[in-house]
Motif scaffolding. Sequence first.
Motif, PDB file in Angstrom:
ATOM      1  N   TRP A  79       0.837  -1.203   0.000  1.00  0.00           N
ATOM      2  CA  TRP A  79       0.000   0.000   0.000  1.00  0.00           C
ATOM      3  C   TRP A  79       0.871   1.253   0.000  1.00  0.00           C
ATOM      4  CZ3 TRP A  79      -5.428  -0.638   0.485  1.00  0.00           C
ATOM      5  CH2 TRP A  79      -5.828  -1.956   0.709  1.00  0.00           C
ATOM      6  N   PHE A  80       0.793   2.048  -1.058  1.00  0.00           N
ATOM      7  CA  PHE A  80       1.552   3.297  -1.158  1.00  0.00           C
ATOM      8  C   PHE A  80       0.642   4.483  -0.855  1.00  0.00           C
ATOM      9  CE2 PHE A  80       4.495   0.698  -3.442  1.00  0.00           C
ATOM     10  CZ  PHE A  80       5.719   1.342  -3.365  1.00  0.00           C
ATOM     11  N   ILE A  81       1.209   5.458  -0.148  1.00  0.00           N
ATOM     12  CA  ILE A  81       0.509   6.710   0.108  1.00  0.00           C
ATOM     13  C   ILE A  81       1.440   7.847  -0.309  1.00  0.00           C
ATOM     14  CG2 ILE A  81      -0.531   8.235   1.832  1.00  0.00           C
ATOM     15  CD1 ILE A  81      -1.074   5.704   3.528  1.00  0.00           C
ATOM     16  N   LEU A  82       0.917   8.739  -1.156  1.00  0.00           N
ATOM     17  CA  LEU A  82       1.625   9.952  -1.548  1.00  0.00           C
ATOM     18  C   LEU A  82       0.947  11.105  -0.824  1.00  0.00           C
ATOM     19  CD1 LEU A  82       1.437   8.073  -4.355  1.00  0.00           C
ATOM     20  CD2 LEU A  82       2.844   9.952  -5.128  1.00  0.00           C
ATOM     21  N   SER A  83       1.741  11.918  -0.129  1.00  0.00           N
ATOM     22  CA  SER A  83       1.182  13.006   0.661  1.00  0.00           C
ATOM     23  C   SER A  83       1.430  14.342   0.001  1.00  0.00           C
ATOM     24  CB  SER A  83       1.801  13.014   2.055  1.00  0.00           C
ATOM     25  OG  SER A  83       1.497  11.796   2.694  1.00  0.00           O
ATOM     26  N   GLY A  84       0.401  15.184  -0.006  1.00  0.00           N
ATOM     27  CA  GLY A  84       0.459  16.501  -0.601  1.00  0.00           C
ATOM     28  C   GLY A  84       1.056  17.516   0.359  1.00  0.00           C
ATOM     29  N   PRO A  85       0.897  18.773   0.052  1.00  0.00           N
ATOM     30  CA  PRO A  85       0.080  19.298  -1.038  1.00  0.00           C
ATOM     31  C   PRO A  85       0.761  19.079  -2.388  1.00  0.00           C
ATOM     32  CG  PRO A  85       1.186  21.112   0.081  1.00  0.00           C
ATOM     33  CD  PRO A  85       1.521  19.854   0.838  1.00  0.00           C
ATOM     34  N   PHE A  86      -0.049  18.967  -3.427  1.00  0.00           N
ATOM     35  CA  PHE A  86       0.458  18.674  -4.760  1.00  0.00           C
ATOM     36  C   PHE A  86       0.584  19.966  -5.557  1.00  0.00           C
ATOM     37  CE2 PHE A  86      -1.841  14.857  -3.263  1.00  0.00           C
ATOM     38  CZ  PHE A  86      -0.710  14.105  -3.015  1.00  0.00           C
TER      39      PHE A  86
END
Length: 164
Positions: A116-123
């Motif tokens: 499980w991958f999580i990309l954290s912002g802000p983008f």
Amino acid sequence: MGKQISTQAILSIEAQKAMSIDVQQRKRIEACGILTGHIDEQGNWHIKQAHPLRNIYASPVYFEFAPEDLLTLELAYPGQIIGVYHSHPGGFAVASSTDRQNMQRVNQEQQIPWVWFILSGPFDEQFARQCRENLAQASLIAYYHSARAGLQQIPICLETANEN
């Protein structure tokens, strides 16, 4: 959260780019998708492609795939789905309680070995710049929930242009 395990998730350049583009295009909701590749004999996840899927809730704090979209990918890539990714547009750089419940349900209860991958912002533009240089500089974490050790953060290895 349990101790780190010795396996790792290896993310291809193609998958890195697809995930980066997806989260930047869906800045205000949780972008999400499926990861395809294979798991080797040592238990390492080799992610070759990221396949964006629509978030049927279009929510900034929750994601869910449409069952028919997931089925379409399962039929197109039989036996190759090895993970999931989603974003946290608000910048929360850890698994939420909902994420943790889903990881436990899928990994442990259903015995599906997804990472499980999580990309954290802000983008924003800074995120875009970091992704052009190295996705690892952006907030990217991976997890797996095992029956023996519980929720574990998984080391991420990013392939580079110099690798074959």
